[in-house]
Design a protein around this motif. Structure first.
Motif, PDB file in Angstrom:
ATOM      1  N   UNK A 164     -12.170 -20.395   6.032  1.00 50.94           N
ATOM      2  CA  UNK A 164     -12.799 -21.488   5.315  1.00 50.94           C
ATOM      3  C   UNK A 164     -12.753 -21.303   3.689  1.00 50.94           C
ATOM      4  N   UNK A 165     -13.075 -20.017   3.218  1.00 48.97           N
ATOM      5  CA  UNK A 165     -13.186 -19.651   1.987  1.00 48.97           C
ATOM      6  C   UNK A 165     -11.880 -19.786   1.218  1.00 48.97           C
ATOM      7  N   UNK A 166     -10.849 -19.089   1.737  1.00 46.87           N
ATOM      8  CA  UNK A 166      -8.925 -19.422   1.607  1.00 46.87           C
ATOM      9  C   UNK A 166      -9.036 -20.784   1.378  1.00 46.87           C
ATOM     10  N   UNK A 167      -9.814 -21.590   2.232  1.00 50.45           N
ATOM     11  CA  UNK A 167      -8.805 -23.501   2.464  1.00 50.45           C
ATOM     12  C   UNK A 167      -9.769 -23.538   0.847  1.00 50.45           C
ATOM     13  N   UNK A 168     -10.989 -23.510  -0.052  1.00 50.57           N
ATOM     14  CA  UNK A 168     -11.042 -23.885  -0.855  1.00 50.57           C
ATOM     15  C   UNK A 168     -11.315 -23.423  -1.750  1.00 50.57           C
ATOM     16  N   UNK A 169     -11.063 -21.997  -1.655  1.00 46.84           N
ATOM     17  CA  UNK A 169     -10.328 -21.327  -3.285  1.00 46.84           C
ATOM     18  C   UNK A 169      -9.677 -19.649  -2.804  1.00 46.84           C
ATOM     19  N   UNK A 170      -8.815 -19.146  -3.510  1.00 43.97           N
ATOM     20  CA  UNK A 170      -9.084 -17.916  -3.107  1.00 43.97           C
ATOM     21  C   UNK A 170      -9.080 -16.241  -3.690  1.00 43.97           C
ATOM     22  N   UNK A 171      -9.734 -16.828  -4.238  1.00 44.39           N
ATOM     23  CA  UNK A 171     -10.959 -15.881  -4.806  1.00 44.39           C
ATOM     24  C   UNK A 171     -12.038 -15.196  -3.693  1.00 44.39           C
ATOM     25  N   UNK A 172     -12.509 -16.666  -3.529  1.00 46.01           N
ATOM     26  CA  UNK A 172     -13.368 -16.452  -2.306  1.00 46.01           C
ATOM     27  C   UNK A 172     -13.176 -16.099  -0.850  1.00 46.01           C
ATOM     28  N   UNK A 173     -11.344 -16.123  -0.745  1.00 50.51           N
ATOM     29  CA  UNK A 173     -11.406 -16.242   0.543  1.00 50.51           C
ATOM     30  C   UNK A 173     -10.920 -14.214   0.373  1.00 50.51           C
ATOM     31  N   UNK A 174     -10.366 -13.624  -0.390  1.00 54.07           N
ATOM     32  CA  UNK A 174     -10.176 -12.651  -1.122  1.00 54.07           C
ATOM     33  C   UNK A 174     -11.771 -11.847  -0.953  1.00 54.07           C
ATOM     34  N   UNK A 175     -12.790 -12.479  -1.912  1.00 53.25           N
ATOM     35  CA  UNK A 175     -14.065 -12.117  -1.455  1.00 53.25           C
ATOM     36  C   UNK A 175     -14.672 -11.867  -0.338  1.00 53.25           C
ATOM     37  N   UNK A 176     -14.294 -12.991   0.684  1.00 52.95           N
ATOM     38  CA  UNK A 176     -14.864 -12.543   2.041  1.00 52.95           C
ATOM     39  C   UNK A 176     -14.198 -11.646   2.935  1.00 52.95           C
ATOM     40  N   UNK A 177     -12.874 -11.140   2.418  1.00 51.49           N
ATOM     41  CA  UNK A 177     -12.263 -10.117   3.497  1.00 51.49           C
ATOM     42  C   UNK A 177     -12.560  -8.931   2.934  1.00 51.49           C
ATOM     43  N   UNK A 178     -13.123  -8.994   1.699  1.00 50.22           N
ATOM     44  CA  UNK A 178     -13.352  -7.646   1.479  1.00 50.22           C
ATOM     45  C   UNK A 178     -15.343  -7.396   2.313  1.00 50.22           C
ATOM     46  N   UNK A 179     -15.917  -7.844   1.516  1.00 49.58           N
ATOM     47  CA  UNK A 179     -17.173  -8.247   2.519  1.00 49.58           C
ATOM     48  C   UNK A 179     -17.108  -7.995   4.280  1.00 49.58           C
ATOM     49  N   UNK A 180     -15.945  -8.335   4.215  1.00 49.88           N
ATOM     50  CA  UNK A 180     -15.315  -8.125   6.055  1.00 49.88           C
ATOM     51  C   UNK A 180     -15.652  -6.859   6.130  1.00 49.88           C
ATOM     52  N   UNK A 181     -14.625  -6.205   5.361  1.00 50.79           N
ATOM     53  CA  UNK A 181     -14.514  -5.133   5.461  1.00 50.79           C
ATOM     54  C   UNK A 181     -14.914  -4.294   5.206  1.00 50.79           C
ATOM     55  N   UNK A 182     -15.749  -4.213   4.537  1.00 51.75           N
ATOM     56  CA  UNK A 182     -17.127  -3.721   3.923  1.00 51.75           C
ATOM     57  C   UNK A 182     -18.056  -3.126   5.192  1.00 51.75           C
ATOM     58  N   UNK A 183     -17.921  -4.279   5.693  1.00 57.15           N
ATOM     59  CA  UNK A 183     -19.319  -4.696   7.270  1.00 57.15           C
ATOM     60  C   UNK A 183     -18.117  -3.344   8.573  1.00 57.15           C
ATOM     61  N   UNK A 184     -17.287  -4.067   8.561  1.00 58.51           N
ATOM     62  CA  UNK A 184     -16.711  -3.110   9.359  1.00 58.51           C
ATOM     63  C   UNK A 184     -16.673  -1.617   9.724  1.00 58.51           C
ATOM     64  N   UNK A 185     -16.509  -1.198   8.043  1.00 61.00           N
ATOM     65  CA  UNK A 185     -16.046   0.154   7.909  1.00 61.00           C
ATOM     66  C   UNK A 185     -17.883   0.700   8.280  1.00 61.00           C
TER      67      UNK A 185
END
Length: 344
Positions: A89-110
């Protein structure tokens, strides 16, 4: 009958007139001039009181583990699907928001992987200590020399990270080859490695009991007493586990608290504490304590009893060569502190 005193005499052990007999053997009719020698009992050969296992061994299939494993897997999968949909959904709105959400998801996973790994290592370390305790009991009962060497090696690995045991480790490694019996090696290891830790453990339990006694005596609310006692108990169990090499995490602390409470129930600790408290407070001491001070002393004693149960659970070796800490000694320290505060 007149009591005759035998004069001092010298003799050789290989003299035919010297007879070696046990104390429980019948002397019978010995010849005149025969010298009877009764050897003293060897303290190291006397039977040792062996503790019971920390908790009953469970047999059969454990459905609880299966339930919580399945529930945890479903929650993890649901969370993963939710995060994936959020990133889309974040990528659908804006690529910047999508990459930001992906980075947060990676931090949570690690972070999640690190937490799970730490908790798993903590549980494995606690399981190792519990197995060491059981293996040491088995060695004392069987006097297995080879198994005692294996237990000693694992115990030294566990104590390697503790700097206060450096001299004890060196001394034990230097004398380990001179000990033949397996049970004796476990006793020597307990004296060398557990003695300084037991002193510190007793101090931690005494300090926690005194702190609980003071706070609950001056606290105006019962809910504050309950919260403080619970926090002090958790902190005490964690300190004792770290002292003996446990290093528990969150799941490890839950396991240790459950084991300590189970140990209290198995050994009848609460009933023993009640009897001891009645004896201590019944000899004119209760009359000199106010109601709040008396409640504080009782809370401190119960905290000390939980601490002693935690020592039994977290200690890698059973109490065989060293004396077990007694609640009565901690109660005397606590009451002595109470009397000092009242006089002040």
């Amino acid at each position: 009958m007149t009591d005759r005193t035998r004069r001092p005499a010298t003799f050789r052990l290989d003299d035919p007139h010297v007879t070696v007999m046990d104390a429980d053997e019948e002397a019978g009719r010995l010849a005149r001039g025969t010298i009877r020698i009764t050897p003293e009992a060897d303290p190291m050969a006397m039977p040792v009181v062996i503790d019971e296992p920390l908790r009953p061994v469970r047999t059969g299939f454990r459905w609880g583990i299966l339930f919580w494993t399945g529930l945890g897997g479903l929650v993890l999968l649901g969370t993963g699907l939710g995060v994936t949909q959020l990133v889309r959904d974040l990528f659908a709105i804006n690529d910047g928001l999508g990459f930001l959400g992906l980075g947060f998801a990676a931090l949570v996973s690690v972070a999640l992987i690190a937490i799970i790994t730490r908790e798993a290592l903590s549980l494995m370390r606690l399981a190792t200590i519990e197995k060491l305790h059981a293996r040491a009991l088995a060695v004392i009962a069987s006097d297995d020399r080879a198994e005692s060497r294996a237990v000693l090696a694992d115990l030294l690995k566990l104590a390697h990270s503790n700097p206060r045991l450096a001299r004890a480790r060196t001394t034990l490694q230097g004398h380990a080859d001179d000990i033949i019996d397996g049970a004796d090696l476990i006793r020597v290891a307990e004296r060398e490695l557990m003695s300084p830790l037991d002193v510190e453990a007793r101090r931690l339990v005494s300090v926690a009991a005194q702190r609980v006694s003071v706070v609950t005596a001056v606290s105006p609310r019962a809910v504050v007493d309950v919260l403080f006692v619970a926090a002090a108990a958790i902190r005490l169990v964690r300190q004792l586990a770290k002292l003996y090499g446990g290093r528990p995490g969150t799941l490890g602390m839950i396991t240790l608290m459950r084991h300590a409470i189970s140990h209290l129930a198995i050994t009848g600790g609460m009933a023993a504490s009640d009897n001891m408290i009645q004896q201590v407070l019944g000899h004119g001491i209760a009359a000199r304590l106010s109601q709040r001070l008396g409640e504080g002393v009782l809370n401190g004693l119960l905290t000390a009893r939980l601490g002693l149960a935690a020592i039994d659970v977290t200690r890698p070796l059973p109490f065989t060569a060293l004396p077990r800490p007694q609640l009565g000694d901690l109660a005397k320290d606590l009451l002595r502190k109470r009397d000092g505060e009242e006089n002040a």
